[in-house]
Design a protein around this motif. Structure first.
Motif, PDB file in Angstrom:
ATOM      1  N   GLY A  99     -25.521 -14.948 -20.158  1.00 14.58           N
ATOM      2  CA  GLY A  99     -25.489 -15.890 -21.284  1.00 14.58           C
ATOM      3  C   GLY A  99     -24.874 -15.318 -22.529  1.00 14.58           C
ATOM      4  O   GLY A  99     -24.654 -16.038 -23.503  1.00 14.58           O
ATOM      5  N   GLU A 100     -24.603 -14.007 -22.517  1.00 17.73           N
ATOM      6  CA  GLU A 100     -24.053 -13.373 -23.718  1.00 17.73           C
ATOM      7  C   GLU A 100     -22.537 -13.212 -23.647  1.00 17.73           C
ATOM      8  O   GLU A 100     -21.922 -12.723 -24.582  1.00 17.73           O
ATOM      9  CB  GLU A 100     -24.701 -11.995 -23.915  1.00 17.73           C
ATOM     10  CG  GLU A 100     -26.201 -12.074 -24.152  1.00 17.73           C
ATOM     11  CD  GLU A 100     -26.809 -10.694 -24.313  1.00 17.73           C
ATOM     12  OE1 GLU A 100     -26.038  -9.705 -24.328  1.00 17.73           O
ATOM     13  OE2 GLU A 100     -28.047 -10.589 -24.410  1.00 17.73           O
ATOM     14  N   GLY A 101     -21.939 -13.544 -22.516  1.00 17.92           N
ATOM     15  CA  GLY A 101     -20.490 -13.393 -22.388  1.00 17.92           C
ATOM     16  C   GLY A 101     -20.020 -13.934 -21.053  1.00 17.92           C
ATOM     17  O   GLY A 101     -20.818 -14.377 -20.214  1.00 17.92           O
ATOM     18  N   GLY A 102     -18.734 -13.880 -20.829  1.00 17.28           N
ATOM     19  CA  GLY A 102     -18.159 -14.399 -19.612  1.00 17.28           C
ATOM     20  C   GLY A 102     -18.061 -13.344 -18.520  1.00 17.28           C
ATOM     21  O   GLY A 102     -18.795 -12.348 -18.507  1.00 17.28           O
ATOM     22  N   ALA A 117     -18.840  -5.670 -16.858  1.00 16.92           N
ATOM     23  CA  ALA A 117     -19.088  -4.453 -17.631  1.00 16.92           C
ATOM     24  C   ALA A 117     -20.573  -4.104 -17.634  1.00 16.92           C
ATOM     25  O   ALA A 117     -20.964  -2.934 -17.498  1.00 16.92           O
ATOM     26  CB  ALA A 117     -18.559  -4.616 -19.052  1.00 16.92           C
ATOM     27  N   ALA A 118     -21.413  -5.134 -17.779  1.00 13.67           N
ATOM     28  CA  ALA A 118     -22.856  -4.908 -17.772  1.00 13.67           C
ATOM     29  C   ALA A 118     -23.319  -4.396 -16.416  1.00 13.67           C
ATOM     30  O   ALA A 118     -24.147  -3.479 -16.323  1.00 13.67           O
ATOM     31  CB  ALA A 118     -23.594  -6.198 -18.139  1.00 13.67           C
ATOM     32  N   GLY A 119     -22.803  -4.994 -15.329  1.00  3.88           N
ATOM     33  CA  GLY A 119     -23.179  -4.552 -13.997  1.00  3.88           C
ATOM     34  C   GLY A 119     -22.805  -3.103 -13.747  1.00  3.88           C
ATOM     35  O   GLY A 119     -23.587  -2.324 -13.199  1.00  3.88           O
ATOM     36  N   LEU A 120     -21.589  -2.735 -14.159  1.00  8.93           N
ATOM     37  CA  LEU A 120     -21.150  -1.359 -13.971  1.00  8.93           C
ATOM     38  C   LEU A 120     -21.996  -0.393 -14.790  1.00  8.93           C
ATOM     39  O   LEU A 120     -22.289   0.732 -14.350  1.00  8.93           O
ATOM     40  CB  LEU A 120     -19.674  -1.230 -14.344  1.00  8.93           C
ATOM     41  CG  LEU A 120     -18.694  -1.975 -13.418  1.00  8.93           C
ATOM     42  CD1 LEU A 120     -17.295  -1.976 -14.019  1.00  8.93           C
ATOM     43  CD2 LEU A 120     -18.677  -1.329 -12.032  1.00  8.93           C
ATOM     44  N   ALA A 165     -27.978  -8.243 -10.195  1.00  8.57           N
ATOM     45  CA  ALA A 165     -28.092  -9.551 -10.845  1.00  8.57           C
ATOM     46  C   ALA A 165     -26.860  -9.853 -11.688  1.00  8.57           C
ATOM     47  O   ALA A 165     -26.357 -10.981 -11.706  1.00  8.57           O
ATOM     48  CB  ALA A 165     -29.358  -9.594 -11.701  1.00  8.57           C
ATOM     49  N   CYS A 166     -26.325  -8.844 -12.370  1.00 15.31           N
ATOM     50  CA  CYS A 166     -25.126  -9.049 -13.184  1.00 15.31           C
ATOM     51  C   CYS A 166     -23.906  -9.338 -12.307  1.00 15.31           C
ATOM     52  O   CYS A 166     -23.097 -10.223 -12.625  1.00 15.31           O
ATOM     53  CB  CYS A 166     -24.875  -7.827 -14.065  1.00 15.31           C
ATOM     54  SG  CYS A 166     -26.088  -7.604 -15.397  1.00 15.31           S
ATOM     55  N   PHE A 167     -23.770  -8.605 -11.192  1.00 18.32           N
ATOM     56  CA  PHE A 167     -22.639  -8.873 -10.300  1.00 18.32           C
ATOM     57  C   PHE A 167     -22.769 -10.250  -9.649  1.00 18.32           C
ATOM     58  O   PHE A 167     -21.768 -10.943  -9.441  1.00 18.32           O
ATOM     59  CB  PHE A 167     -22.532  -7.779  -9.234  1.00 18.32           C
ATOM     60  CG  PHE A 167     -22.135  -6.439  -9.785  1.00 18.32           C
ATOM     61  CD1 PHE A 167     -21.111  -6.325 -10.720  1.00 18.32           C
ATOM     62  CD2 PHE A 167     -22.778  -5.276  -9.373  1.00 18.32           C
ATOM     63  CE1 PHE A 167     -20.744  -5.083 -11.234  1.00 18.32           C
ATOM     64  CE2 PHE A 167     -22.423  -4.039  -9.883  1.00 18.32           C
ATOM     65  CZ  PHE A 167     -21.399  -3.948 -10.818  1.00 18.32           C
ATOM     66  N   ASP A 168     -24.006 -10.662  -9.334  1.00 19.44           N
ATOM     67  CA  ASP A 168     -24.219 -12.014  -8.797  1.00 19.44           C
ATOM     68  C   ASP A 168     -23.766 -13.059  -9.809  1.00 19.44           C
ATOM     69  O   ASP A 168     -23.102 -14.049  -9.460  1.00 19.44           O
ATOM     70  CB  ASP A 168     -25.695 -12.227  -8.461  1.00 19.44           C
ATOM     71  CG  ASP A 168     -26.109 -11.508  -7.191  1.00 19.44           C
ATOM     72  OD1 ASP A 168     -25.222 -11.028  -6.463  1.00 19.44           O
ATOM     73  OD2 ASP A 168     -27.324 -11.416  -6.929  1.00 19.44           O
ATOM     74  N   ALA A 169     -24.133 -12.823 -11.063  1.00 14.17           N
ATOM     75  CA  ALA A 169     -23.750 -13.780 -12.107  1.00 14.17           C
ATOM     76  C   ALA A 169     -22.230 -13.807 -12.293  1.00 14.17           C
ATOM     77  O   ALA A 169     -21.634 -14.874 -12.488  1.00 14.17           O
ATOM     78  CB  ALA A 169     -24.447 -13.421 -13.422  1.00 14.17           C
ATOM     79  N   ALA A 170     -21.601 -12.628 -12.216  1.00 20.70           N
ATOM     80  CA  ALA A 170     -20.144 -12.566 -12.343  1.00 20.70           C
ATOM     81  C   ALA A 170     -19.475 -13.304 -11.189  1.00 20.70           C
ATOM     82  O   ALA A 170     -18.482 -14.022 -11.371  1.00 20.70           O
ATOM     83  CB  ALA A 170     -19.689 -11.109 -12.384  1.00 20.70           C
TER      84      ALA A 170
END
Length: 788
Positions: free
Chosen positions: A48-51, A57-60, A74-79
């Motif tokens: 929710g904080e970026g695309g 970047a968050a996942g990495l 969870a971040c890679f799933d969202a990406a």
């Protein structure tokens, strides 16, 4: 139980693909964590904080921490949800899932990524990730298929080396050699630094053996032309490169001899349960290469030392004696000059005795401290030592392990730790190998996979767990682990079983043994002065056979198996004389432990018992030919010596019960093999020497109260006892019955794990009390007389 991985300097896929079979590859598939965490309701904090870019970047970022893998997923799933046609988040999710131990989930994600990446420039990266996951579970055929696709799409040096690893692990030596040659010709090879390039070219030489080159050329592997072509192939692999480190033609011959020696070693261990045809015999050619190097450059010490090691391991007795004299004089000269020693600790253990071995180990330990210990970090760790037990009142016992599932350490460790009093000890296992599935069932509080961690990183990993006592089960056998211990990450370090001599440094506080293997005092120069204090236990060895192999016991009774005919059938299957028609002397140790003096004693025994046979194992294969030649030259006919292949451990004990008497080695006795043989009910006759490795069987037999019958005091007594047991049926039956009773005794100091562990706990308690009370470290802590 937690499973964690310690990483050294960012062990990435590109720089860590190949680490197998004892070779030092420039790339290795690295360390894969086995984190048993549940994904649960983890969510990406940055959602929710970026695309797409922000989520990736968050996942990495989260993936850099073992504690945040669920967030990374969870971040890679969202990406992936925000960009359904992009393969990148699925690839990263697959790699993270593999690190978390969820292989099926990892493969599902990577296969989806491969479908999305098909035809794009990103596809080779997906296939490389698939290789990594398959390699992590030793699925080498699938790993080879994946990395082959990556090679087709992007023919890089790194991918070719990964293909070589997969081919070699599948037993395809020629395919591995071809892949490495392609790696050397790849356009990106110049990206390798000097050390990586030397390793690559050395590995090409290792696989440029006569057999591999012969197979490529379609020639017979034993022809002189193939031997020449093998050397030529090696020379071509390293010619013209300043980075290769070839200072002379002598160095070329030395490195080719080393390549042949290491090819034999890799195949020997990888086919431990295979046939003789699976082993190589390049001994004569390897020795010729070492001799040629020394002829060109008389002071090429590495060539002369390697010649000793190869001759020693493969029973080339005349060359062994000649090169041993040179190596012994070299060590004395280098010690006197204060020069660095041209020998490894393991070579020294096989070569020397008494004061010289102690001096060599002390110098090697000093060199290791100088080159691999960060003094500031060591001081920092020592300042942070725990001064009292943990908050729950327990002592943290760290165990440093480097052994595979069939080694004696692994055979005893899991049942040993299951008996230790867990109200008193928290147990952390630090494993120096790759992730090993057999460790998953070990009943410890935590397993830490050290992977490629260097001395500082590994020592910090141990210290961060507030370890009070570090039980080092490898010491100088595995130098990387030794570097951890030298950094003093725990107040007390104890060497036990894995390194049966002094470590040469006071950084190891104690060496654990028993009254038989240890000299009377650490300073006893007659048996090699020890840098460590002594922890004297009731027994040096412990066996888990009764817990793991109880189903075999009904088949191991001499009386029952003879009445049923089972023993005669087993002998016929092996190729031994039927029970009652010929006495079977046996020795199941590796052949490098055999010496001319031992063979002479065996010849005396066989001469005195004309109907007897001698049963040996062809491990290593090159030793068989040379031992047969020695025995035949002294009148022992070929049919009286039976060589058989090695077998899987679970088969070995059953087969060993077919023997009548085990004739032990002199300079390096059985350890695990003695335990296996005694569990099979077969008496073991031994003659102890000075060193720990020459007293191991005597230790076991004394702890079982069998020393009066089976421990000799001279070669003449050894021969006389063997002949007496072979020619006096009643006495033999009495001794074998006593062996079976000692094995089955409820309070056996060797075969009852609870009894042995009670002695270990007494020793651990004693050394901790001495340290906690700020006493001067005692020279000897003796709990050997403690009653269970």
């Amino acid at each position: 139980m937690k499973r964690l991985v310690v990483r050294g300097a960012d062990v990435a896929f590109v720089v860590a693909l190949l680490m197998a079979a004892g070779a030092v590859w420039p790339c290795a598939h690295g360390v894969r964590a086995r984190l048993h965490e549940r994904r649960g309701v983890a969510r990406c904090p940055e959602a929710g904080e970026g695309g797409y870019e922000a989520l990736m970047a968050a996942g990495l970022r989260h993936a850099q921490s073992n504690a945040a893998l669920a967030k990374a997923l969870a971040c890679f799933d969202a990406a992936a949800a925000s960009s359904p046609r992009s393969p990148e988040p699925l690839r990263e999710a697959g790699l993270v899932a593999a690190r978390a131990g969820r292989r099926v989930e990892a493969l599902t994600a990577l296969r989806k990524a491969a479908a999305l990446a098909d035809g794009s420039g990103y596809a080779h990266r997906v296939y490389a990730a698939l290789y990594d996951v398959h390699a992590g579970s030793n699925a080498w055929d699938k790993a080879a298929a994946a990395i082959s696709k990556a090679v087709d799409l992007a023919p890089s040096c790194v991918y070719y080396q990964a293909l070589a690893q997969a081919r070699l692990s599948s037993g395809d030596v020629l395919g591995a050699w071809r892949a490495l040659v392609n790696a050397r010709a790849a356009p990106d090879v110049e990206r390798l630094d000097a050390a990586q390039l030397v390793a690559l070219e050395t590995n090409i030489g290792r696989l440029s053996s006569p057999a591999a080159v012969a197979a490529a050329a379609g020639d017979e592997p034993d022809s002189e032309a193939i031997r020449s072509r093998g050397l030529d192939a090696f020379a071509a692999a390293v010619a013209g490169s300043a980075k290769a480190g070839l200072s002379s033609s002598a160095e070329l011959h030395y490195r080719y001899g080393t390549a042949l020696t290491e090819a034999m070693a890799r195949r020997r261990w990888s086919t431990l349960a295979g046939s003789a045809d699976d082993q190589f015999d390049y001994v004569d050619e390897a020795l010729a290469q070492f001799d040629r190097a020394a002829e060109i450059e008389p002071n090429h010490h590495h060539a002369r030392v390697s010649a000793f090691h190869s001759a020693n391991y493969n029973c080339v007795f005349d060359k062994r004696a000649e090169s041993h004299r040179y190596v012994e004089a070299l060590m004395e000269s280098q010690l006197a000059a204060g020069a660095d020693l041209t020998i490894t600790p393991e070579m020294a253990l096989l070569a020397f005795d008494g004061p010289l071995l102690a001096s060599v180990n002390a110098r090697l330990a000093t060199e290791a401290e100088r080159d691999h210990v960060n003094a500031a970090v060591k001081a920092e760790l020592m300042a942070g030592w725990p001064k009292e037990p943990a908050s729950d009142g327990r002592i943290v016992l760290g165990i440093l392990n480097t052994w595979g599932p069939n080694a004696i350490m692994s055979k005893v460790m899991d049942c040993m730790v299951s008996v230790l009093d867990r109200t008193k000890y928290r147990i952390v296992l630090f494993d120096l190998g790759a992730v090993r599935g057999y460790l998953e069932s070990w009943p410890v509080d935590e397993v830490v996979y050290m992977g490629a961690a260097d001395g500082v990183t590994g020592a910090r990993a141990i210290a961060s767990r507030n370890v009070h006592i570090l039980l080092d089960c490898s010491s100088m056998k595995e130098l990387r682990g030794f570097y951890y211990t030298l950094h003093r990450p725990a107040p007390i370090a104890i060497s036990w079983l894995g390194w049966p001599t002094t470590s040469g440094t006071s950084a190891v506080d104690y060496i654990a043994g028993d009254p038989v293997v240890l000299p009377k005092s650490p300073g006893d120069a007659s048996r090699g002065a020890f840098a460590e204090s002594f922890l004297v236990l009731p027994s040096y060895f412990v066996s888990c056979h009764r817990a793991k192999s109880a189903a075999l016991l009904p088949h191991l009774s001499l009386a029952k198996s003879e009445r049923s005919g089972e023993r005669s059938a087993l002998r016929a299957e092996i190729g031994l004389p039927p029970a009652g028609s010929g006495f079977v002397f046996a020795n199941f140790n590796q052949l490098y432990k055999v010496t001319p003096a031992l063979l002479d004693a065996w010849i005396d025994v066989l001469d005195a018992v004309p109907s007897a046979v001698l049963w040996l194992l062809r491990h290593p294969l090159p030793g068989e030919r040379r031992i047969r030649k020695y025995l035949e030259s002294r009148g022992i006919s070929r049919e009286r010596v039976v060589f058989t292949h090695t077998t899987q451990p679970e088969v070995f004990i059953r087969r060993a019960s077919a023997a009548d008497l085990f004739l032990d080695n002199f300079i390096y006795t059985g350890g695990a093999t003695t335990l296996d043989t005694l569990f099979a009910g077969v008496p073991v006759l031994t003659l102890p020497g000075n060193r720990i490795v020459a007293r191991m069987s005597a230790s076991i037999l004394t702890a079982m109260e069998l020393d009066d019958e089976l421990v000799a005091s001279s070669v003449d007594e050894y021969v006389a006892r063997a002949v007496h047991l072979a020619t006096n049926v009643d006495e033999y039956v009495r001794v074998r019955t006593k062996v079976e009773a000692a094995r089955d005794a409820d309070n056996s100091r060797v075969f009852d794990v609870s009894t042995w562990v009670s002695g270990l706990e007494a020793g651990l308690d004693a050394v901790w009390r001495a340290w906690e009370g700020e006493q001067a470290k005692p020279q000897v802590v003796d709990v050997s007389q403690r009653q269970a």
